[in-house]
Motif scaffolding. Structure first.
Motif, PDB file in Angstrom:
ATOM      1  N   VAL A 170       4.762   9.625   5.315  1.00 35.55           N
ATOM      2  CA  VAL A 170       3.761   8.560   5.266  1.00 35.55           C
ATOM      3  C   VAL A 170       3.414   8.199   6.707  1.00 35.55           C
ATOM      4  O   VAL A 170       4.286   7.770   7.469  1.00 35.55           O
ATOM      5  CB  VAL A 170       4.302   7.314   4.519  1.00 35.55           C
TER       6      VAL A 170
ATOM      7  N   THR B 200       0.835  -1.202   0.000  1.00 38.04           N
ATOM      8  CA  THR B 200       0.000   0.000   0.000  1.00 38.04           C
ATOM      9  C   THR B 200       0.872   1.255   0.000  1.00 38.04           C
ATOM     10  O   THR B 200       0.609   2.199  -0.753  1.00 38.04           O
ATOM     11  CB  THR B 200      -0.950   0.012   1.220  1.00 38.04           C
TER      12      THR B 200
ATOM     13  N   GLU C 192       2.338   1.755  -3.483  1.00 37.98           N
ATOM     14  CA  GLU C 192       1.342   2.266  -4.429  1.00 37.98           C
ATOM     15  C   GLU C 192       1.043   3.741  -4.183  1.00 37.98           C
ATOM     16  O   GLU C 192       0.940   4.529  -5.121  1.00 37.98           O
ATOM     17  CB  GLU C 192       0.050   1.439  -4.357  1.00 37.98           C
ATOM     18  N   LYS C 193       0.904   4.117  -2.922  1.00 39.89           N
ATOM     19  CA  LYS C 193       0.605   5.515  -2.589  1.00 39.89           C
ATOM     20  C   LYS C 193       1.786   6.436  -2.928  1.00 39.89           C
ATOM     21  O   LYS C 193       1.585   7.583  -3.341  1.00 39.89           O
ATOM     22  CB  LYS C 193       0.217   5.661  -1.116  1.00 39.89           C
TER      23      LYS C 193
ATOM     24  N   ILE D 198       1.002  11.431   3.228  1.00 39.69           N
ATOM     25  CA  ILE D 198       0.125  10.314   2.898  1.00 39.69           C
ATOM     26  C   ILE D 198      -0.344   9.725   4.231  1.00 39.69           C
ATOM     27  O   ILE D 198       0.460   9.277   5.035  1.00 39.69           O
ATOM     28  CB  ILE D 198       0.866   9.241   2.078  1.00 39.69           C
TER      29      ILE D 198
ATOM     30  N   GLU E 263       1.597   7.047  -6.613  1.00 35.84           N
ATOM     31  CA  GLU E 263       0.505   7.986  -6.850  1.00 35.84           C
ATOM     32  C   GLU E 263       0.921   9.411  -6.479  1.00 35.84           C
ATOM     33  O   GLU E 263       0.661  10.364  -7.219  1.00 35.84           O
ATOM     34  CB  GLU E 263      -0.706   7.551  -6.016  1.00 35.84           C
ATOM     35  N   ALA E 264       1.583   9.563  -5.343  1.00 35.54           N
ATOM     36  CA  ALA E 264       2.047  10.882  -4.898  1.00 35.54           C
ATOM     37  C   ALA E 264       3.071  11.450  -5.884  1.00 35.54           C
ATOM     38  O   ALA E 264       3.049  12.649  -6.190  1.00 35.54           O
ATOM     39  CB  ALA E 264       2.654  10.782  -3.502  1.00 35.54           C
TER      40      ALA E 264
ATOM     41  N   LEU F 193      -2.249   6.840   6.107  1.00 36.74           N
ATOM     42  CA  LEU F 193      -2.721   5.462   6.013  1.00 36.74           C
ATOM     43  C   LEU F 193      -3.055   4.984   7.410  1.00 36.74           C
ATOM     44  O   LEU F 193      -2.556   3.985   7.885  1.00 36.74           O
ATOM     45  CB  LEU F 193      -1.638   4.564   5.384  1.00 36.74           C
TER      46      LEU F 193
ATOM     47  N   THR G 180       9.714   9.920  -3.318  1.00 35.50           N
ATOM     48  CA  THR G 180       8.857   9.276  -4.312  1.00 35.50           C
ATOM     49  C   THR G 180       9.588   8.991  -5.614  1.00 35.50           C
ATOM     50  O   THR G 180       9.274   8.018  -6.291  1.00 35.50           O
ATOM     51  CB  THR G 180       7.617  10.129  -4.623  1.00 35.50           C
TER      52      THR G 180
END
Length: 124
Positions: free
Chosen positions: A83, A65, A68-69, A120, A72-73, A122, A94
């Motif tokens: 995070v 996860t 993936e984030k 991010i 995306e970021a 989570l 990133t």
């Protein structure tokens, strides 16, 4: 013997050596292999030490996860992200998909994070 009256192009074609092309062991193309290598999540030596020292453990699903984030970021222009998970706060780059450092949530609550341009969450 090569006829000296033949054009140079013909001489070169006549003496070309076919390269020994080695086929990859997998069915992946070089492009696919490069793409998959480039997009793996990396944990820096420093971050790995912090995870160990602070007893922070995450399962593979959580790492997936995060990965993936981070991708995306990165697509949204974030280069360095904080995070925040249930158990940890991670600083990550990133662009090269690298976890730079890690703190447990208790430590993170009293810290100021600098040099990040995105967060991010989570937490669930």
């Amino acid at each position: 013997m090569i006829d000296p009256n033949l054009p140079i192009q013909s001489k070169l074609q006549h003496h070309q050596i076919q390269p020994n092309v080695r086929q990859p062991a997998r069915s992946e193309t070089f492009s696919q292999l490069l793409q998959s290598e480039r997009h793996q999540l990396t944990i820096s030596k420093h971050a790995n030490e912090r995870l160990t020292q602070r007893g922070i453990q995450m399962n593979q699903a959580e790492w997936n996860t995060i990965h993936e984030k981070l991708k995306e970021a990165g697509k949204k222009g974030i280069t360095d992200a904080l995070v925040v998970t249930k158990s940890a706060a991670l600083v990550a780059n990133t662009k090269n998909q690298t976890i730079i450092t890690a703190l447990n949530r208790q430590e993170a609550s009293s810290h100021i994070f600098t040099n990040i341009n995105g967060t991010i969450l989570l937490d669930s």
